[in-house]
Structures are given as C-alpha cells and as structure tokens.
Write a protein that holds these residues in place. Structure first.
Motif, mmCIF file in Angstrom:
data_model
loop_
_atom_site.group_PDB
_atom_site.id
_atom_site.type_symbol
_atom_site.label_atom_id
_atom_site.label_comp_id
_atom_site.label_asym_id
_atom_site.label_seq_id
_atom_site.Cartn_x
_atom_site.Cartn_y
_atom_site.Cartn_z
ATOM 1 N N GLU A 190 -5.012 -17.404 -3.726
ATOM 2 C CA GLU A 190 -5.937 -16.418 -4.301
ATOM 3 C C GLU A 190 -6.187 -15.267 -3.335
ATOM 4 O O GLU A 190 -6.305 -14.102 -3.750
ATOM 5 N N SER A 191 -6.225 -15.570 -2.039
ATOM 6 C CA SER A 191 -6.454 -14.526 -1.040
ATOM 7 C C SER A 191 -5.295 -13.540 -1.007
ATOM 8 O O SER A 191 -5.496 -12.320 -0.917
ATOM 9 N N PHE A 192 -4.062 -14.043 -1.076
ATOM 10 C CA PHE A 192 -2.900 -13.160 -1.078
ATOM 11 C C PHE A 192 -2.876 -12.287 -2.332
ATOM 12 O O PHE A 192 -2.569 -11.100 -2.274
ATOM 13 N N ARG A 193 -3.213 -12.891 -3.475
ATOM 14 C CA ARG A 193 -3.201 -12.118 -4.723
ATOM 15 C C ARG A 193 -4.251 -11.009 -4.707
ATOM 16 O O ARG A 193 -4.063 -9.961 -5.317
ATOM 17 N N ALA A 194 -5.360 -11.252 -4.015
ATOM 18 C CA ALA A 194 -6.448 -10.268 -3.977
ATOM 19 C C ALA A 194 -6.293 -9.260 -2.842
ATOM 20 O O ALA A 194 -7.027 -8.269 -2.805
ATOM 21 N N GLU A 195 -5.353 -9.504 -1.926
ATOM 22 C CA GLU A 195 -5.190 -8.624 -0.770
ATOM 23 C C GLU A 195 -4.657 -7.262 -1.209
ATOM 24 O O GLU A 195 -3.614 -7.169 -1.865
ATOM 25 N N PRO A 196 -5.348 -6.174 -0.871
ATOM 26 C CA PRO A 196 -4.862 -4.835 -1.255
ATOM 27 C C PRO A 196 -3.520 -4.526 -0.591
ATOM 28 O O PRO A 196 -3.272 -4.915 0.555
ATOM 29 N N VAL A 197 -2.658 -3.849 -1.322
ATOM 30 C CA VAL A 197 -1.376 -3.418 -0.769
ATOM 31 C C VAL A 197 -1.605 -2.128 0.024
ATOM 32 O O VAL A 197 -2.210 -1.186 -0.497
ATOM 33 N N PRO A 198 -1.166 -2.069 1.277
ATOM 34 C CA PRO A 198 -1.376 -0.858 2.070
ATOM 35 C C PRO A 198 -0.723 0.351 1.406
ATOM 36 O O PRO A 198 0.327 0.231 0.772
ATOM 37 N N PRO A 199 -1.321 1.514 1.529
ATOM 38 C CA PRO A 199 -0.748 2.716 0.919
ATOM 39 C C PRO A 199 0.593 3.086 1.548
ATOM 40 O O PRO A 199 0.875 2.714 2.694
ATOM 41 N N GLU A 200 1.419 3.780 0.788
ATOM 42 C CA GLU A 200 2.726 4.210 1.277
ATOM 43 C C GLU A 200 2.557 5.041 2.543
ATOM 44 O O GLU A 200 1.661 5.886 2.640
ATOM 45 N N GLY A 201 3.411 4.790 3.519
ATOM 46 C CA GLY A 201 3.339 5.498 4.783
ATOM 47 C C GLY A 201 2.579 4.753 5.859
ATOM 48 O O GLY A 201 2.525 5.199 7.011
ATOM 49 N N THR A 202 1.983 3.603 5.492
ATOM 50 C CA THR A 202 1.241 2.813 6.488
ATOM 51 C C THR A 202 2.172 2.313 7.587
ATOM 52 O O THR A 202 1.808 2.282 8.768
ATOM 53 N N TYR A 203 3.379 1.906 7.196
ATOM 54 C CA TYR A 203 4.342 1.357 8.160
ATOM 55 C C TYR A 203 5.492 2.336 8.348
ATOM 56 O O TYR A 203 5.984 2.935 7.379
ATOM 57 N N ASP A 204 5.946 2.499 9.589
ATOM 58 C CA ASP A 204 7.064 3.397 9.844
ATOM 59 C C ASP A 204 8.386 2.733 9.463
ATOM 60 O O ASP A 204 8.433 1.541 9.135
ATOM 61 N N ASP A 205 9.476 3.481 9.525
ATOM 62 C CA ASP A 205 10.775 2.983 9.090
ATOM 63 C C ASP A 205 11.239 1.795 9.928
ATOM 64 O O ASP A 205 11.866 0.856 9.406
#
Length: 214
Positions: free
Chosen positions: A82-97
C-alpha cells in the motif's frame, strides 16, 4: 538501502537466478553474526528473469522500519504494498540521465522475505504439513512448532519473481548456533505470503518504471 550484492555463482536450488538470489538473501543476515535476525528482512532481486538489461543478478536489502517487527508478516507485506502504491512519482527531470541509465541496468525482477521459523519434513508428517501450510498462509506464531515432533529452529526465505516463480529455502540452526546451508523445501509452494509478496513486487516494479521511465 544497503549495498548491492552479486548472486552470481551461488547455488540456484533448481530455480535459476531466483534461487541464487534467495540463497544470497537467506545467508546475508548470517554474514556478520551467528544470531538469527530479530525481525523480518526484505530483499529486492535484480535481473533474475530472461533477457536482463545487464547480465548480473543480485540483491539489495530493503531497509524497513524496525517497528515492522511488531506486526505479523502478512500485515507487513500489505502495508509495504500500500505504501508503494501511494508513493508519489517524482516529477520528470528529478533524476539525471546517469541515474536513469543506472536504474535501467538494474531491473527489479524478484523479492525475498527472510524470517525466523522452524525446519521440518512436511512429506513425512501430517503435523509438519499443517505447520508449513500455516507458515505460508501467514498464520505461524512462535511456539506453533512445539507440537511438531522434530521441528528445529531455522531461517526461512520466501522468494517470488514477476513471472510467478516461487521458492522456499530453509537454513537449519544447530545446537551450537551455527546454520546449515540453505535447502529447498517443496516444488510448487503456495500460500497467502507468496501472493502478498507478489503484490508487493508488482507495486514496487510499477513505481520504479513510472519514476525512472525504464
């Protein structure tokens, strides 16, 4: 999370890379201590399925809140899913290539839950078969094995992969505190804990794909 460990060269117990990862996860808690862990431990398995993005199967321990030790295993797995399902997805650009390439090379294919239990021979004893059924259904409690003649202290590892591969391994503990090498129990294990572990794996895999686009 802890450091990545390679599963290459470990025994596969007839289950390929899933078996190697389960073996490594089960023996990892014993690397620095002969004592059994006082709480369940969860491990993520990487690149265990065919055509991996990088030819290296391995595993990492997922650091759980110590308070999880106060819950039964089924509740722990439900809570984490349930915690994984509720975890917000980071916005695009949060992680570099570079970070995204690293994530793409380590595909989450499996999970293993390690916990203290009892070793027994379910093919030779009706009480032992009942005990095994209780264990994989999440109903096992400390002391249940007292009614099962010949049951011995052990570490138990339940492993699943994204293709519904399943394995259960046990490492019996001797009278001097040492653990024997893990052995596989049963051919086609089933039960609630496997189902819940599979749900958790699916939730984690979906979050990873959404977060890193891999």
């Amino acid at each position: 999370m802890s450091m990545f460990r390679s599963a290459e060269g470990l025994p596969d117990h007839g289950c390929g890379a899933l078996g190697r990862v389960a073996h490594g996860a089960l023996t990892a808690p014993l690397d620095s201590s002969r004592e059994e862990p006082g709480r369940p431990r969860l491990f993520l398995g990487y690149n265990t399925l065919p055509d991996p993005p990088f030819p290296l199967a391995g595993f990492i321990e997922y650091e759980m809140d110590p308070r999880m030790a106060e819950r039964d295993l089924a509740s722990v797995l439900r809570f984490l899913a349930e915690s994984f399902r509720a975890e917000p997805v980071p916005p695009e650009g949060t992680y570099d290539d570079a970070y995204r390439r690293s994530a793409a090379a380590m595909r989450v294919d499996a999970m293993v839950m390690v916990f203290s239990g009892r070793a027994f021979s379910p093919d030779q004893s009706p009480p032992a078969r009942a005990l095994l059924e209780n264990l994989v259904e999440g109903y096992y409690r400390e002391g249940d094995a007292e009614a099962c003649a010949g049951a011995r202290r052990a570490l138990v590892g339940l492993g699943v992969d994204r293709r519904n591969g399943r394995v259960i391994l046990m490492a019996e503990r001797g009278s001097e505190g040492e653990h024997a090498l893990p052995r596989r129990v049963g051919e086609s294990p089933e039960g609630t804990l496997y189902d819940l572990l599979g749900e958790l794996l699916d939730a984690q895999y979906r979050w990873t794909r959404a977060a890193f686009g891999v």
